[in-house]
Design an enzyme around this catalytic site. Structure first.
Site, PDB file in Angstrom:
ATOM      1  N   ILE A   1      18.091  49.167  31.806  1.00 11.36           N
ATOM      2  CA  ILE A   1      17.072  50.210  31.938  1.00 11.36           C
ATOM      3  C   ILE A   1      17.781  51.540  32.171  1.00 11.36           C
ATOM      4  CG2 ILE A   1      15.171  51.070  33.367  1.00 11.36           C
ATOM      5  CD1 ILE A   1      14.520  48.157  34.037  1.00 11.36           C
TER       6      ILE A   1
ATOM      7  N   GLU B   1      17.106  64.224  35.370  1.00  9.61           N
ATOM      8  CA  GLU B   1      18.182  65.145  34.969  1.00  9.61           C
ATOM      9  C   GLU B   1      17.945  65.656  33.551  1.00  9.61           C
ATOM     10  OE1 GLU B   1      21.590  67.501  34.779  1.00  9.61           O
ATOM     11  OE2 GLU B   1      20.617  66.647  36.545  1.00  9.61           O
TER      12      GLU B   1
ATOM     13  N   HIS C   1      23.210  48.438  34.896  1.00  3.32           N
ATOM     14  CA  HIS C   1      21.850  48.829  35.323  1.00  3.32           C
ATOM     15  C   HIS C   1      20.824  48.315  34.327  1.00  3.32           C
ATOM     16  CE1 HIS C   1      18.531  51.668  36.397  1.00  3.32           C
ATOM     17  NE2 HIS C   1      19.027  51.473  37.581  1.00  3.32           N
TER      18      HIS C   1
ATOM     19  N   GLY D   1      15.916  56.208  36.226  1.00  2.00           N
ATOM     20  CA  GLY D   1      14.921  57.261  36.418  1.00  2.00           C
ATOM     21  C   GLY D   1      15.551  58.579  36.848  1.00  2.00           C
ATOM     22  N   VAL D   2      16.608  58.517  37.641  1.00  3.39           N
ATOM     23  CA  VAL D   2      17.282  59.746  38.079  1.00  3.39           C
ATOM     24  C   VAL D   2      17.850  60.502  36.876  1.00  3.39           C
ATOM     25  CG1 VAL D   2      19.524  58.656  38.547  1.00  3.39           C
ATOM     26  CG2 VAL D   2      18.852  60.701  39.812  1.00  3.39           C
TER      27      VAL D   2
END
Length: 150
Positions: free
Chosen positions: A60, A68, A54, A63-64
């Site tokens: 990066i 969290e 990723h 974003g998820v």
């Protein structure tokens, strides 16, 4: 509930959260008014396996996972409240999420949560992640509070 003094390192975080490696996304807690407000940090380890995919060549932090981390910080704040009988917070919703900056391997994120409303079974928090003086992400999150037996 665990009696944790603030500020605290990972040992305090682990006393408040049921999460364990490799899914603990709070490195330390800088300040906390239990049940009201928290400022925590996440050191984004550049050796995390997720960076292999990723994105290869331009890693990066997802974003998820920023969301969290914010949820875990907020739940630390809730769990630190004296007399709290719940032992786990389930992320139940994310409203008005905005992602403004990327998080890169080696970054440190400041995780801040302001508890907007809470009772025995439900909590709502306004959360913000920052990298230095830049906002990385922000949202309003909701959590269902439960015991491990539920």
């Amino acid at each position: 509930m665990a009696d944790v003094e603030f500020p605290c390192g990972q040992e305090g975080v682990l006393a408040l959260l049921p999460h364990r490696d490799p899914f603990v996304w709070v490195s330390r807690i800088e300040e906390c008014t239990p049940g009201e407000h928290i400022v925590a940090e996440l050191d984004v380890d550049p050796n995390l396996p997720i960076f292999q995919g990723h994105f290869p060549g331009h890693p990066i932090f997802p974003g998820v996972l920023v969301m969290e981390a914010l949820a875990q910080a907020a739940c630390c704040c809730i769990m630190a409240e004296s007399g709290r009988e719940t032992s786990i917070g389930y992320l139940a919703g994310i409203d008005d999420a905005k992602f403004r900056e990327t998080t890169l391997p080696g970054d440190t994120l400041q995780l801040e949560a302001e508890i907007v409303s809470a009772n025995r079974r439900f909590c709502k928090a306004r959360v913000t992640a920052r990298k230095g003086d830049k906002v990385v992400a922000e949202a309003t999150q909701r959590y269902i509070m439960a015991t491990n037996a539920e």
